[in-house]
Design a protein around this motif. Structure first.
Motif, PDB file in Angstrom:
ATOM      1  N   THR A 328       0.824  -1.203   0.000  1.00 37.60           N
ATOM      2  CA  THR A 328       0.000   0.000   0.000  1.00 37.60           C
ATOM      3  C   THR A 328       0.864   1.261   0.000  1.00 37.60           C
ATOM      4  O   THR A 328       0.610   2.211  -0.742  1.00 37.60           O
ATOM      5  N   LEU A 329       1.907   1.252   0.842  1.00 40.40           N
ATOM      6  CA  LEU A 329       2.758   2.434   0.986  1.00 40.40           C
ATOM      7  C   LEU A 329       3.755   2.571  -0.155  1.00 40.40           C
ATOM      8  O   LEU A 329       4.236   3.661  -0.443  1.00 40.40           O
ATOM      9  N   GLY A 330       4.109   1.460  -0.796  1.00 42.63           N
ATOM     10  CA  GLY A 330       5.078   1.517  -1.885  1.00 42.63           C
ATOM     11  C   GLY A 330       6.494   1.766  -1.418  1.00 42.63           C
ATOM     12  O   GLY A 330       7.340   2.230  -2.184  1.00 42.63           O
ATOM     13  N   ARG A 331       6.792   1.450  -0.157  1.00 44.82           N
ATOM     14  CA  ARG A 331       8.143   1.628   0.355  1.00 44.82           C
ATOM     15  C   ARG A 331       8.348   0.735   1.573  1.00 44.82           C
ATOM     16  O   ARG A 331       7.391   0.218   2.148  1.00 44.82           O
ATOM     17  N   GLU A 332       9.600   0.556   1.968  1.00 43.62           N
ATOM     18  CA  GLU A 332       9.920  -0.321   3.080  1.00 43.62           C
ATOM     19  C   GLU A 332       9.586   0.344   4.415  1.00 43.62           C
ATOM     20  O   GLU A 332       9.448   1.557   4.524  1.00 43.62           O
ATOM     21  N   ILE A 333       9.470  -0.479   5.427  1.00 39.33           N
ATOM     22  CA  ILE A 333       9.290  -0.013   6.803  1.00 39.33           C
ATOM     23  C   ILE A 333      10.667   0.098   7.451  1.00 39.33           C
ATOM     24  O   ILE A 333      11.476  -0.819   7.365  1.00 39.33           O
ATOM     25  N   TYR A 334      10.929   1.215   8.099  1.00 35.91           N
ATOM     26  CA  TYR A 334      12.243   1.446   8.706  1.00 35.91           C
ATOM     27  C   TYR A 334      12.462   0.548   9.906  1.00 35.91           C
ATOM     28  O   TYR A 334      13.530  -0.049  10.070  1.00 35.91           O
ATOM     29  N   THR A 335      11.437   0.463  10.769  1.00 31.28           N
ATOM     30  CA  THR A 335      11.557  -0.421  11.934  1.00 31.28           C
ATOM     31  C   THR A 335      10.174  -0.727  12.484  1.00 31.28           C
ATOM     32  O   THR A 335       9.208   0.013  12.221  1.00 31.28           O
ATOM     33  N   LEU A 336      10.090  -1.815  13.239  1.00 36.10           N
ATOM     34  CA  LEU A 336       8.848  -2.219  13.903  1.00 36.10           C
ATOM     35  C   LEU A 336       9.041  -2.115  15.411  1.00 36.10           C
ATOM     36  O   LEU A 336      10.057  -2.565  15.955  1.00 36.10           O
ATOM     37  N   LEU A 337       8.053  -1.537  16.094  1.00 30.57           N
ATOM     38  CA  LEU A 337       8.049  -1.484  17.555  1.00 30.57           C
ATOM     39  C   LEU A 337       6.913  -2.383  18.033  1.00 30.57           C
ATOM     40  O   LEU A 337       5.756  -2.176  17.663  1.00 30.57           O
ATOM     41  N   PRO A 338       7.216  -3.394  18.834  1.00 35.10           N
ATOM     42  CA  PRO A 338       6.190  -4.375  19.207  1.00 35.10           C
ATOM     43  C   PRO A 338       5.133  -3.799  20.136  1.00 35.10           C
ATOM     44  O   PRO A 338       5.364  -2.831  20.863  1.00 35.10           O
ATOM     45  N   ASN A 339       3.966  -4.431  20.105  1.00 39.33           N
ATOM     46  CA  ASN A 339       2.877  -4.020  20.981  1.00 39.33           C
ATOM     47  C   ASN A 339       3.138  -4.503  22.408  1.00 39.33           C
ATOM     48  O   ASN A 339       3.365  -5.687  22.638  1.00 39.33           O
ATOM     49  N   ASP A 340       3.158  -3.580  23.346  1.00 42.04           N
ATOM     50  CA  ASP A 340       3.306  -3.919  24.765  1.00 42.04           C
ATOM     51  C   ASP A 340       2.561  -2.856  25.553  1.00 42.04           C
ATOM     52  O   ASP A 340       3.155  -1.999  26.223  1.00 42.04           O
ATOM     53  N   TYR A 341       1.255  -2.941  25.482  1.00 39.42           N
ATOM     54  CA  TYR A 341       0.395  -1.908  26.060  1.00 39.42           C
ATOM     55  C   TYR A 341       0.609  -1.774  27.569  1.00 39.42           C
ATOM     56  O   TYR A 341       0.718  -0.668  28.097  1.00 39.42           O
ATOM     57  N   ARG A 342       0.707  -2.911  28.240  1.00 38.15           N
ATOM     58  CA  ARG A 342       0.827  -2.877  29.696  1.00 38.15           C
ATOM     59  C   ARG A 342       2.090  -2.141  30.127  1.00 38.15           C
ATOM     60  O   ARG A 342       2.053  -1.284  31.025  1.00 38.15           O
TER      61      ARG A 342
END
Length: 404
Positions: A328-342
Motif C-alpha cells: 500500500t505504501l510503496g516503500r519499506e518499513i524502517y523499523t517495527l516497535l512491538p505491541n506492549d500496552y501494559r
C-alpha cells in the motif's frame, strides 16, 4: 555539548554583514553570539560575550578596523580574530596579520572558504579527533494520527541517546496545546518553550541550558507552554532561532511534533536530519501516511529523510498485514516497535523511561535498536525504493490524485 564555535561579527556594511550572518547561521557547529554594525561598540560585545571567534570586516574603514584588531588581540587573547575584506592588497593583508588577525578572508566569501577557516580554528580549539567539530543530529517524530505513540517514541529515544555519555541530548515538545512529554518524564519544568522564544535573542548556550529541565537520565527537556494563549507567540521564525541555539548546544535534538503539521511543525521538519513518521497497521493510519507522503513530495529533499516506523506491531485485532502495508505504501518499513500496552501504560503513569522501568522488555530492546540504527551502528537504513507494481494502488483512489 557539541564542539560549537561561538562567534561575534562586526561589519558596518549591511549587505556583507547579512551575507556573513546567513552563512554562519547555516552551520551546525557555529553559534552567532552577536553581530554589530559599529567598530567602536565591538570591544564591549567581545568583553560581554567572550566568543571563540571574532570576525571583523575591514572595508568600511580599514585603518579603524586594524586598530580594533590590534586592541582586541591584546585585550581578548582567547578570541581568535578573522579579518575579511574585498581587497587583496598585499600590504593590507600584512598589516592585518601583524595587528593580530589569525586569518585574512577575501570577500565575497564562499561557504566552503568560511567553513575551512572555522574548521582550522575548531581543530586547534577542540582537537582533531574524528574530524574535529561534531554536528547535531535533529530527529523529528511525526505521527500519522493522534495516539500512535509519537511522544513515547520521542521520550524513550531521547533517554536512550542520553545514556551514552558521549552525547548531550535535548527533547523539544512541539505539541503546543496538548503535549505531555513532561508527564512521561515526571517533570515539573520551571520554564517552557514560550519563555525561551520570548528571550531567545538574549540567550547564550549557558543560559539556555539553565532554562531546560534536566531529567535523571541526562535528557534535557524543553516543554510546551503551560497556558494555551502562550502558544500564540511561537512562530515558525522564532522556532528556527530556538532550534539553531539547541543545535549549537547539543549533539542530539529530538522533536516531538504535533499532529497539525502547522508552519511551526514544518519548520522543525525542515531543520531535521531525519523524520520518523510513526503509524500503526490500520486503515486510517496507512491512509494518512499515503496522504502525508504525497504532500512531502512537493518539498525538495523531504521524502529522502522520512522513515516509516510501525508502532504496536503484533496487535492482532484489526491490523493489516505487514506485506499488505508495504504494498500500500510503496516503500519499506524502517523499523517495527512491538505491541506492549501494559508496559507502556506503566511507563507513562510512573513517569519513568523504558530503560529504567523495563530494561529487558522487547519494546525496550526495539527502541534501543532504533536508536542504534539512527546513530549508524547498523549501517545504512533499509531501502526505500517503491515496491514493484504497487506505487499507484492507493493513489488511484485518492480524490484528485489520479494522473493521466
Amino acid at each position: 555539548m557539541t564542539n560549537v564555535l561561538r562567534i561575534a561579527l562586526v561589519d558596518p556594511n549591511d549587505d556583507t554583514r547579512e551575507s556573513l550572518k546567513g552563512m554562519l547561521l547555516s552551520m551546525d557547529t557555529v553559534w552567532l553570539e552577536a553581530d554589530c554594525s559599529r567598530y567602536e561598540f565591538f570591544p564591549d560585545i567581545i568583553e560581554q560575550t567572550a566568543p571563540d571567534v571574532g570576525v571583523i570586516s575591514l572595508d568600511n574603514d580599514s585603518e579603524k578596523a586594524i586598530r580594533l584588531i590590534q586592541r582586541l588581540a591584546a585585550d581578548a587573547p582567547d578570541t581568535v580574530l578573522l579579518a575579511a575584506s574585498e581587497s587583496t592588497d598585499g600590504h593590507l593583508i600584512l598589516q592585518t596579520i601583524r595587528a593580530g588577525a589569525r586569518e585574512f578572508l577575501t570577500l565575497p566569501m564562499s561557504h566552503e572558504d568560511l567553513g575551512a577557516a572555522l574548521g582550522r580554528v575548531s581543530q586547534q580549539k577542540f582537537g582533531s579527533s574524528e574530524g574535529g567539530a561534531r554536528g547535531c543530529e535533529v530527529i523529528a517524530i511525526a505521527g500519522a494520527t493522534g495516539g500512535v505513540g509519537t511522544t513515547s517514541t520521542a521520550v524513550n529515544l531521547g533517554c536512550i541517546f542520553a545514556a551514552d555519555n558521549r552525547n548531550s541530548v535535548a527533547l523539544l515538545d512541539l505539541d503546543l496545546a496538548l503535549g505531555d512529554a513532561d508527564v512521561f518524564l515526571d517533570a515539573i519544568p520551571d520554564y517552557t518553550l514560550a519563555d525561551v522564544v520570548q528571550n531567545v535573542s538574549r540567550l547564550d548556550i549557558q543560559l539556555l541550558k539553565q532554562s531546560l529541565t534536566k531529567h535523571s537520565s541526562g535528557l534535557y527537556l524543553l516543554p510546551r507552554p503551560v497556558e494555551l494563549h502562550d502558544t500564540q507567540g511561537i512562530t515558525d521564525e522564532s522556532l528556527r532561532k530556538v532550534i539553531g541555539l539547541l543545535k549549537a548546544t547539543f549533539t542530539h535534538l529530538v522533536i516531538d511534533l504535533s499532529k497539525t503539521y502547522s508552519a511551526v511543525d514544518m519548520a522543525a521538519i525542515e531543520a531535521a536530519s531525519k523524520v520518523l513518521l510513526v503509524t500503526q497497521l490500520d486503515l486510517p493510519c496507512l491512509r494518512n501516511v499515503v496522504r502525508l507522503m504525497m504532500s512531502f513530495e512537493e518539498i525538495d529533499g523531504l521524502q529522502d529523510k522520512v522513515e516509516i516506523v510501525v508502532n504496536r506491531a503484533g496487535l492482532e485485532s484489526g491490523q493489516i498485514s505487514l506485506k499488505k502495508a508495504k504494498e500500500t505504501l510503496g516503500r519499506e518499513i524502517y523499523t517495527l516497535l512491538p505491541n506492549d500496552y501494559r508496559t507502556m501504560v506503566e511507563v507513562r503513569n510512573n513517569g519513568v523511561p523504558l530503560v529504567n522501568q523495563a530494561p529487558k522488555a522487547a519494546i525496550t530492546q526495539a527502541m534501543k535498536d532504533l536508536a542504534s540504527k539512527l546513530m549508524g551502528a547498523e549501517g545504512t537504513a533499509a531501502p526505500t525504493e517503491p515496491v514493484k507494481g504497487s506505487e499507484s494502488k492507493w493513489k488511484m483512489f485518492w480524490p484528485g490524485s489520479a494522473k493521466s
